[in-house]
Design an enzyme around this catalytic site. Structure first.
Site, PDB file in Angstrom:
ATOM      1  N   ASP A  46      27.491 -12.904  -3.411  1.00 42.65           N
ATOM      2  CA  ASP A  46      28.192 -12.136  -2.370  1.00 42.65           C
ATOM      3  C   ASP A  46      29.504 -12.796  -1.951  1.00 42.65           C
ATOM      4  O   ASP A  46      29.737 -13.982  -2.192  1.00 42.65           O
ATOM      5  CB  ASP A  46      27.276 -11.963  -1.146  1.00 42.65           C
ATOM      6  CG  ASP A  46      26.793 -13.294  -0.571  1.00 42.65           C
ATOM      7  OD1 ASP A  46      26.503 -14.239  -1.339  1.00 42.65           O
ATOM      8  OD2 ASP A  46      26.720 -13.408   0.672  1.00 42.65           O
ATOM      9  N   GLU A  72      24.511 -15.554   0.724  1.00 40.79           N
ATOM     10  CA  GLU A  72      24.964 -16.861   1.221  1.00 40.79           C
ATOM     11  C   GLU A  72      25.899 -16.697   2.400  1.00 40.79           C
ATOM     12  O   GLU A  72      25.816 -17.436   3.384  1.00 40.79           O
ATOM     13  CB  GLU A  72      25.675 -17.632   0.089  1.00 40.79           C
ATOM     14  CG  GLU A  72      25.979 -19.091   0.421  1.00 40.79           C
ATOM     15  CD  GLU A  72      27.258 -19.318   1.214  1.00 40.79           C
ATOM     16  OE1 GLU A  72      27.404 -20.396   1.827  1.00 40.79           O
ATOM     17  OE2 GLU A  72      28.114 -18.420   1.263  1.00 40.79           O
TER      18      GLU A  72
HETATM   19  C1  MET Z   1      26.542 -18.512   7.895  1.00 39.87           C
HETATM   20  S1  MET Z   1      26.121 -19.725   6.752  1.00 39.87           S
HETATM   21  C2  MET Z   1      27.634 -20.167   5.952  1.00 39.87           C
HETATM   22  C3  MET Z   1      28.374 -19.068   5.302  1.00 39.87           C
HETATM   23  C4  MET Z   1      29.701 -19.468   4.690  1.00 39.87           C
HETATM   24  N1  MET Z   1      29.543 -20.214   3.463  1.00 39.87           N
HETATM   25  C5  MET Z   1      30.528 -20.242   5.662  1.00 39.87           C
HETATM   26  O1  MET Z   1      30.681 -21.428   5.574  1.00 39.87           O
HETATM   27  O2  MET Z   1      31.048 -19.627   6.552  1.00 39.87           O
HETATM   28 ZN   LIG Z   2      31.062 -19.774  -0.919  1.00 35.55          ZN
HETATM   29 ZN   LIG Z   3      32.516 -18.188   1.714  1.00 34.39          ZN
END
Ligand code: MET
Ligand SMILES: [Zn+2]
Ligand SMILES: [Zn+2]
Length: 414
Positions: A80, A146
């Protein structure tokens, strides 16, 4: 470019054109691309589901090793992406346009992190063509959700019997681009919290000055938070701390006002106002102290402020320790990884704490070593930004480096 390289860039573009951005990621479309792709390389494919409706597939691609008794290697990537404000992009975010002058491929997900599965798979193609056979089994996990916290994705996967059965010894996951020619490597993530502050207050005529209006109360909160933010950011600007080593707090939405057909009523002060903050803490942060600060300084009840503070994902590992992976001789995988980068002619950054948050935390929480890693050198950091791009040459060089990395990790006999 060789014919193979042109094909590799084309496959990257094809994957980027599948709209896997929230709020309605096309997971079925991604699976329809990735599964036959992996199968064509001779990999075993499995689809797991952790939701009853089965709309969020987790794809597992496996290259069996010659010694199944050795713990396996996992290469992870999330399917995603975050949404894109299409009208603000120079090129449409799902067209994967390649600028012929610069070689930049523009798309949502170009950096975060849809380059990864194609690079992993093309590296495996190269290794197979060279006649290499891994001793350890190599798994690739392609996971949903994610970007929204991983609750129906890696969090459930990490707790599953299927995961345990994979007997993972080490994982590589996404990192962040590097504006210089070193490759960045990350041994921990920041903890991710969300903070919503709501203000209540006396309503009244837009022309009247009085104490205790809702927006006025919310502005007190914003001012206090802003002072704290400046101090934290100051340490980063001064080079005293890395971006992952401070507490960040950024307003991401604000809500107030009385709607009217043409916008907002201008001569009434509303009785409610709200702000949402993205809050990130280094893994070793004093959480109780932050909680106290929110309660006493940022959103004190006497200013008619209320708040919700929620944490996503684990704060500590099974033993109650902050979650990180060792990057010294206590972790044999670290030196195997480091040597692989050297053998590929690459330079590695000093290991950092990632300023954002990834699925690696669910693996580290289990005591399994995991590194965030990015081959996007000489590339501006554009994740979650407009005009996200990756240059074709950088993408292609990454495939070569992953060949070295996968060869070394899957051959490691320790
Ligand atoms: C909400 S968990 C993290 C989602 C994303 N990878 C971020 O760092 O924003
Ligand atoms: Zn990422
Ligand atoms: Zn991201």
């Amino acid at each position: 470019f060789t014919e193979l390289e042109s094909d590799q860039v084309a496959r990257f573009q094809e994957y980027l054109r599948i709209r896997t951005a929230h709020p309605s990621p096309d997971y079925a479309g991604a699976a329809a691309f990735l599964l036959p792709y992996a199968a064509s390389l001779g990999l075993r494919t499995t689809t797991l589901h952790f939701t009853p409706c089965k709309t969020k597939p987790l794809l597992l691609l496996t290259w069996p090793g010659s010694d199944p008794s050795l713990p396996s290697v996992l290469l992870n990537s999330h399917i995603d992406s975050v949404p894109a404000e299409a009208e603000r992009w120079s090129h449409p975010p799902f067209a994967a346009h390649r600028d012929p002058a610069t070689g930049r491929v523009y798309a949502r997900g170009a950096q975060d992190d849809k380059c990864l599965p194609v690079q992993y798979l093309e590296a495996i193609r190269g290794l197979r063509a060279a006649g290499f056979a891994p001793a350890r089994t190599v798994h690739i996990s392609l996971v949903p959700d994610e970007e929204i916290g991983g609750m129906d994705g890696f969090e459930k996967f990490a707790q599953s019997e299927e995961f345990r059965a994979l007997n993972i010894g080490f994982m590589l996951d996404e990192g962040q681009a590097s504006p210089t020619d070193v490759f960045r490597v990350f041994y921990a993530d920041r903890l991710v919290w969300r903070l919503i502050v709501k203000a209540a207050g006396a309503p009244g005529h837009g022309s009247r000055m009085f104490d205790g209006a809702a927006v006025d109360n919310l502005m007190d909160c914003l001012e206090t938070v802003s002072g704290f933010r400046e101090a934290q950011f100051g340490m980063v600007k001064a080079g005293e701390r890395g971006p992952g080593e401070v507490v960040s707090v950024n307003p991401v939405y604000m809500k107030a006002g009385i709607p009217s057909p043409t916008g907002f009523v201008m001569n009434m002060q509303p009785s409610e106002a709200e702000v949402g903050f993205d809050l990130r803490l280094p893994p070793t942060a004093d959480i109780e102290q932050i909680k106290r600060r929110v309660k006493e300084e940022w959103a004190p009840a006497h200013k008619n402020l209320t708040y919700e503070l929620t944490q996503k994902g684990p704060v500590t590992d099974g033993a109650g320790h902050p979650i990180f992976t060792a990057t010294d001789e206590s972790n044999p995988w670290w030196s195997v990884f480091e040597q692989a980068i050297t053998s590929a002619g690459g330079k590695l950054s000093k290991p950092e704490i990632l300023s954002s948050t990834t699925d690696s935390r669910f693996v580290r929480q289990l005591g399994i070593p995991a590194l965030g890693f990015s081959l996007m050198s000489n590339t501006p950091i554009l994740l979650h930004d407009n005009d996200e791009f990756l240059e074709d040459k950088v993408f292609l060089r990454g495939i070569k480096v992953y060949e070295h990395v996968i060869r070394a990790l899957s051959s490691f006999q320790g």
